[in-house]
Design a protein around this motif. Structure first.
Motif, PDB file in Angstrom:
ATOM      1  N   MET A   1       0.816  -1.210   0.000  1.00  9.55           N
ATOM      2  CA  MET A   1       0.000   0.000   0.000  1.00  9.55           C
ATOM      3  C   MET A   1       0.854   1.266   0.000  1.00  9.55           C
ATOM      4  SD  MET A   1      -3.377  -0.959   2.248  1.00  9.55           S
ATOM      5  CE  MET A   1      -3.245   0.434   3.221  1.00  9.55           C
ATOM      6  N   ASN A   2       1.966   1.224   0.707  1.00  9.78           N
ATOM      7  CA  ASN A   2       2.822   2.411   0.798  1.00  9.78           C
ATOM      8  C   ASN A   2       3.741   2.580  -0.405  1.00  9.78           C
ATOM      9  OD1 ASN A   2       1.850   3.206   3.270  1.00  9.78           O
ATOM     10  ND2 ASN A   2       3.268   1.920   4.399  1.00  9.78           N
TER      11      ASN A   2
ATOM     12  N   ILE B   1      -0.317  -7.001  -6.283  1.00 16.15           N
ATOM     13  CA  ILE B   1       0.125  -8.401  -6.305  1.00 16.15           C
ATOM     14  C   ILE B   1      -0.991  -9.295  -5.779  1.00 16.15           C
ATOM     15  CG2 ILE B   1       2.577  -7.913  -5.952  1.00 16.15           C
ATOM     16  CD1 ILE B   1       1.961  -8.962  -2.988  1.00 16.15           C
ATOM     17  N   GLU B   2      -0.925 -10.528  -6.200  1.00 11.82           N
ATOM     18  CA  GLU B   2      -1.820 -11.529  -5.645  1.00 11.82           C
ATOM     19  C   GLU B   2      -0.914 -12.597  -5.040  1.00 11.82           C
ATOM     20  OE1 GLU B   2      -4.230 -13.437  -8.560  1.00 11.82           O
ATOM     21  OE2 GLU B   2      -5.274 -14.651  -7.071  1.00 11.82           O
ATOM     22  N   THR B   3      -1.154 -12.927  -3.772  1.00  7.58           N
ATOM     23  CA  THR B   3      -0.389 -14.032  -3.200  1.00  7.58           C
ATOM     24  C   THR B   3      -1.114 -15.296  -3.627  1.00  7.58           C
ATOM     25  OG1 THR B   3      -1.655 -13.983  -1.189  1.00  7.58           O
ATOM     26  CG2 THR B   3       0.345 -12.687  -1.201  1.00  7.58           C
ATOM     27  N   VAL B   4      -0.637 -15.886  -4.695  1.00 10.32           N
ATOM     28  CA  VAL B   4      -1.336 -17.053  -5.247  1.00 10.32           C
ATOM     29  C   VAL B   4      -1.398 -18.163  -4.204  1.00 10.32           C
ATOM     30  CG1 VAL B   4      -1.297 -18.756  -7.094  1.00 10.32           C
ATOM     31  CG2 VAL B   4      -0.611 -16.415  -7.553  1.00 10.32           C
ATOM     32  N   ALA B   5      -0.345 -18.309  -3.451  1.00  8.45           N
ATOM     33  CA  ALA B   5      -0.362 -19.339  -2.404  1.00  8.45           C
ATOM     34  C   ALA B   5       0.693 -19.028  -1.363  1.00  8.45           C
ATOM     35  CB  ALA B   5      -0.085 -20.704  -3.013  1.00  8.45           C
ATOM     36  N   ILE B   6       0.307 -19.139  -0.123  1.00  9.39           N
ATOM     37  CA  ILE B   6       1.316 -19.218   0.937  1.00  9.39           C
ATOM     38  C   ILE B   6       0.897 -20.415   1.756  1.00  9.39           C
ATOM     39  CG2 ILE B   6       2.296 -18.175   3.012  1.00  9.39           C
ATOM     40  CD1 ILE B   6       2.293 -15.542   1.774  1.00  9.39           C
TER      41      ILE B   6
ATOM     42  N   TYR C   1      -3.140  -7.513  -2.882  1.00  5.08           N
ATOM     43  CA  TYR C   1      -2.874  -6.156  -2.400  1.00  5.08           C
ATOM     44  C   TYR C   1      -2.631  -5.262  -3.592  1.00  5.08           C
ATOM     45  CZ  TYR C   1      -2.259  -8.627   1.944  1.00  5.08           C
ATOM     46  OH  TYR C   1      -2.471  -9.424   3.014  1.00  5.08           O
ATOM     47  N   TYR C   2      -3.084  -4.050  -3.448  1.00  5.83           N
ATOM     48  CA  TYR C   2      -3.015  -3.115  -4.568  1.00  5.83           C
ATOM     49  C   TYR C   2      -2.291  -1.850  -4.125  1.00  5.83           C
ATOM     50  CZ  TYR C   2      -4.648  -1.009  -8.854  1.00  5.83           C
ATOM     51  OH  TYR C   2      -4.694  -0.438 -10.092  1.00  5.83           O
ATOM     52  N   LEU C   3      -1.448  -1.297  -5.002  1.00  3.76           N
ATOM     53  CA  LEU C   3      -0.701  -0.087  -4.657  1.00  3.76           C
ATOM     54  C   LEU C   3      -1.650   1.084  -4.409  1.00  3.76           C
ATOM     55  CD1 LEU C   3       2.193   0.018  -7.282  1.00  3.76           C
ATOM     56  CD2 LEU C   3       2.200  -1.127  -5.109  1.00  3.76           C
TER      57      LEU C   3
ATOM     58  N   PHE D   1      -9.615 -13.307   2.992  1.00  7.71           N
ATOM     59  CA  PHE D   1     -10.576 -13.356   1.889  1.00  7.71           C
ATOM     60  C   PHE D   1     -11.161 -11.967   1.614  1.00  7.71           C
ATOM     61  CE2 PHE D   1     -14.857 -13.649   0.259  1.00  7.71           C
ATOM     62  CZ  PHE D   1     -14.670 -14.430  -0.868  1.00  7.71           C
ATOM     63  N   SER D   2     -11.569 -11.263   2.683  1.00  8.56           N
ATOM     64  CA  SER D   2     -12.194  -9.944   2.515  1.00  8.56           C
ATOM     65  C   SER D   2     -11.225  -8.968   1.863  1.00  8.56           C
ATOM     66  CB  SER D   2     -12.627  -9.374   3.859  1.00  8.56           C
ATOM     67  OG  SER D   2     -13.420 -10.286   4.533  1.00  8.56           O
ATOM     68  N   GLN D   3      -9.984  -9.032   2.301  1.00 11.10           N
ATOM     69  CA  GLN D   3      -8.962  -8.167   1.702  1.00 11.10           C
ATOM     70  C   GLN D   3      -8.838  -8.459   0.208  1.00 11.10           C
ATOM     71  OE1 GLN D   3      -6.941  -5.954   3.649  1.00 11.10           O
ATOM     72  NE2 GLN D   3      -6.300  -5.148   1.667  1.00 11.10           N
ATOM     73  N   ASP D   4      -8.859  -9.749  -0.117  1.00 10.51           N
ATOM     74  CA  ASP D   4      -8.748 -10.181  -1.504  1.00 10.51           C
ATOM     75  C   ASP D   4      -9.889  -9.594  -2.339  1.00 10.51           C
ATOM     76  OD1 ASP D   4      -7.645 -11.488  -3.596  1.00 10.51           O
ATOM     77  OD2 ASP D   4      -8.429 -13.463  -3.107  1.00 10.51           O
ATOM     78  N   VAL D   5     -11.128  -9.674  -1.796  1.00 10.71           N
ATOM     79  CA  VAL D   5     -12.289  -9.161  -2.540  1.00 10.71           C
ATOM     80  C   VAL D   5     -12.147  -7.656  -2.776  1.00 10.71           C
ATOM     81  CG1 VAL D   5     -14.791  -8.772  -2.411  1.00 10.71           C
ATOM     82  CG2 VAL D   5     -13.856 -10.967  -1.726  1.00 10.71           C
ATOM     83  N   LEU D   6     -11.761  -6.931  -1.723  1.00 11.61           N
ATOM     84  CA  LEU D   6     -11.596  -5.478  -1.859  1.00 11.61           C
ATOM     85  C   LEU D   6     -10.572  -5.132  -2.930  1.00 11.61           C
ATOM     86  CD1 LEU D   6     -11.478  -3.821   1.665  1.00 11.61           C
ATOM     87  CD2 LEU D   6     -13.311  -3.813   0.023  1.00 11.61           C
ATOM     88  N   GLU D   7      -9.461  -5.847  -2.879  1.00  8.55           N
ATOM     89  CA  GLU D   7      -8.380  -5.530  -3.825  1.00  8.55           C
ATOM     90  C   GLU D   7      -8.778  -5.887  -5.250  1.00  8.55           C
ATOM     91  OE1 GLU D   7      -5.388  -3.989  -2.626  1.00  8.55           O
ATOM     92  OE2 GLU D   7      -6.657  -3.895  -0.866  1.00  8.55           O
ATOM     93  N   GLN D   8      -9.561  -6.961  -5.401  1.00  7.83           N
ATOM     94  CA  GLN D   8     -10.009  -7.331  -6.756  1.00  7.83           C
ATOM     95  C   GLN D   8     -10.913  -6.248  -7.326  1.00  7.83           C
ATOM     96  OE1 GLN D   8      -8.890  -9.832  -8.372  1.00  7.83           O
ATOM     97  NE2 GLN D   8      -7.996 -11.161  -6.818  1.00  7.83           N
ATOM     98  N   ILE D   9     -11.809  -5.722  -6.464  1.00  9.94           N
ATOM     99  CA  ILE D   9     -12.709  -4.649  -6.927  1.00  9.94           C
ATOM    100  C   ILE D   9     -11.886  -3.419  -7.303  1.00  9.94           C
ATOM    101  CG2 ILE D   9     -14.537  -3.054  -6.213  1.00  9.94           C
ATOM    102  CD1 ILE D   9     -15.642  -5.334  -4.485  1.00  9.94           C
ATOM    103  N   ARG D  10     -10.926  -3.097  -6.453  1.00 14.85           N
ATOM    104  CA  ARG D  10     -10.067  -1.944  -6.723  1.00 14.85           C
ATOM    105  C   ARG D  10      -9.318  -2.124  -8.053  1.00 14.85           C
ATOM    106  NH1 ARG D  10      -7.863   2.087  -3.825  1.00 14.85           N
ATOM    107  NH2 ARG D  10      -8.873   1.387  -1.923  1.00 14.85           N
TER     108      ARG D  10
END
Lengths: 229, 162
Positions: free
Chosen positions: A69-70, A197-202, A222-224, B57-66
């Motif tokens: 995010m930052n 980024i998408e954490t496809v798997a951890i 997570y999105y910038l 999961f919720s974070q994932d949904v939010l980020e996908q929408i964004r």
């Protein structure tokens, strides 16, 4: 005399049959108590192990979220070396187990300082002395502050060598997730364009002696928020 | 003295009914306490697991929408976020995943400030809220309904990019 006989009756001790029955009952009780204790101990170990793994994953995800995010930019397609080992950050749209982010540093007034904190994540072999889990991996987060990009206020000008140089000086290192599954345990997918980024798997896989292994699997995105384009 | 005890039948008497009942009560309380504590530990662990799953999961949904709003070139994507679901519609709940059948979620998008009229509304910002509940077993799997209070809720503001 009559009193003596009656008294003897109470002082005569246990018969063999009584002794055997008492021993059997005692052994039964002891077995139940011991089994319960052992079971509670095992349950505690599995419970604490899974709670601990989840706590670690949650903390790691939170840090990763804050970092992404930052950041102003994900430094994609960079090759760098750390402790003599080569690492490769995947390109936009690709998957990999490596991530490098550039976070802009601000003055007290909120203005850009033209310096960046570079934060990275990479996978390394475990440093735990556990025979059962010696093949697992750990996720390391490193960072270095106060780096000036070759071109003013342009973090994309950081090259692979600039990243390698981070490890020569003072760098903050911390293991954020332990017991990562040796194969396919961690993968980041960088969006195309690289704004998240998408954490496809951890996937955490921790073996316990004579107990079922602890497994946790999580994914998120997570999105910038800080890229000024 | 022994004679006196024997004559009073003190040594020959077993446990009275009251003593037996008290002993059984003490043993029962002990057993139920142990069983309750064990069950509580399992329950706490399950809750912790569900909460962690909900958070990621919720974070994932939010980020996908964004991502969709910010990255798609298709015009009008942001405007579609005005009300999801529309104010008159019943919320739609969905399972988190095929293999997670005990948790359901829904997504709400609303204007800022909520319920504002078009004249005072901030036209380039939307609030998106993701809420997770436990699935009510009594409801149909095709139309799952929530049970009890919400397990987790996260919200963020999304800005128009194009």
């Amino acid at each position: 005399m009559r009193i003596y006989k009656r008294v003897e009756m109470f002082h005569s001790g246990m018969t063999l049959a009584e002794l055997l029955i008492a021993t059997f009952v005692f052994l039964m009780c002891a077995t139940v108590v011991l089994s319960t204790w052992l079971w509670v101990q095992k349950m505690y170990k599995v419970n604490i192990g899974s709670i601990d793994s989840r706590r670690e994953l949650r903390t790691a995800f939170h840090r990763l979220n804050m970092d992404v995010m930052n950041s102003e930019m994900i430094l994609t397609n960079r090759s760098y070396t750390c402790n003599g080992k080569p690492y490769q950050v995947p390109g936009a749209g690709a998957e990999g187990d490596n991530l490098v982010l550039a976070i802009p540093e601000l003055t007290a007034n909120g203005d850009l300082k033209n310096t960046y904190t570079i934060v990275g994540y990479y996978l390394a072999a475990t440093d735990l002395k556990e025979d059962l889990n010696k093949d697992t991996k750990r996720l390391i987060r490193w960072s270095k502050t106060g780096l000036t990009p070759p071109e003013d206020n342009d973090p994309s000008s950081f090259k692979g060598d600039d990243i390698s140089d981070c490890f020569a000086g003072l760098t903050t290192n911390a293991t954020v997730v332990r017991y990562i599954q040796p194969t396919g345990g961690l993968s980041f997918r960088i969006y195309d364009p690289p704004n998240g980024i998408e954490t496809v798997a951890i996937q955490v896989f921790r073996r316990l002696s004579n107990l079922p292994a602890i497994q946790q699997s999580m994914k998120t995105s997570y999105y910038l928020r800080n890229n000024f384009y | 003295m022994i004679k006196r005890l024997l004559d009073k039948k003190i040594l020959l008497t077993g446990m009275t009914l009251a003593e037996v009942m008290v002993a059984i009560a003490i043993l029962s309380v002990m057993m139920f306490s142990i069983a309750g504590a064990i069950s509580l530990v399992f329950k706490a662990n399950r809750y912790d697991r569900d909460l962690t799953t909900s958070i990621t999961f919720s974070q994932d949904v939010l980020e996908q929408i964004r991502t969709v709003v910010s990255e798609t070139a298709e015009p009008g994507v942001f405007d579609k976020l005005l009300y999801i679901p529309p104010p008159s519609a019943t919320p739609t709940y969905r399972f988190l995943a095929l293999d997670i059948q005990n948790l359901i979620y829904n997504v709400e998008c609303m204007p800022v400030p909520p319920g504002s009229d078009p004249n005072t509304r901030l036209n380039d910002i939307r609030q998106v809220k993701v809420t997770v509940w436990y699935y009510n077993q009594a409801s149909s799997k095709n139309n799952p309904q929530p049970s009890g209070v919400k397990l987790y809720q996260i919200s963020t503001y999304i800005r128009r990019r194009n």
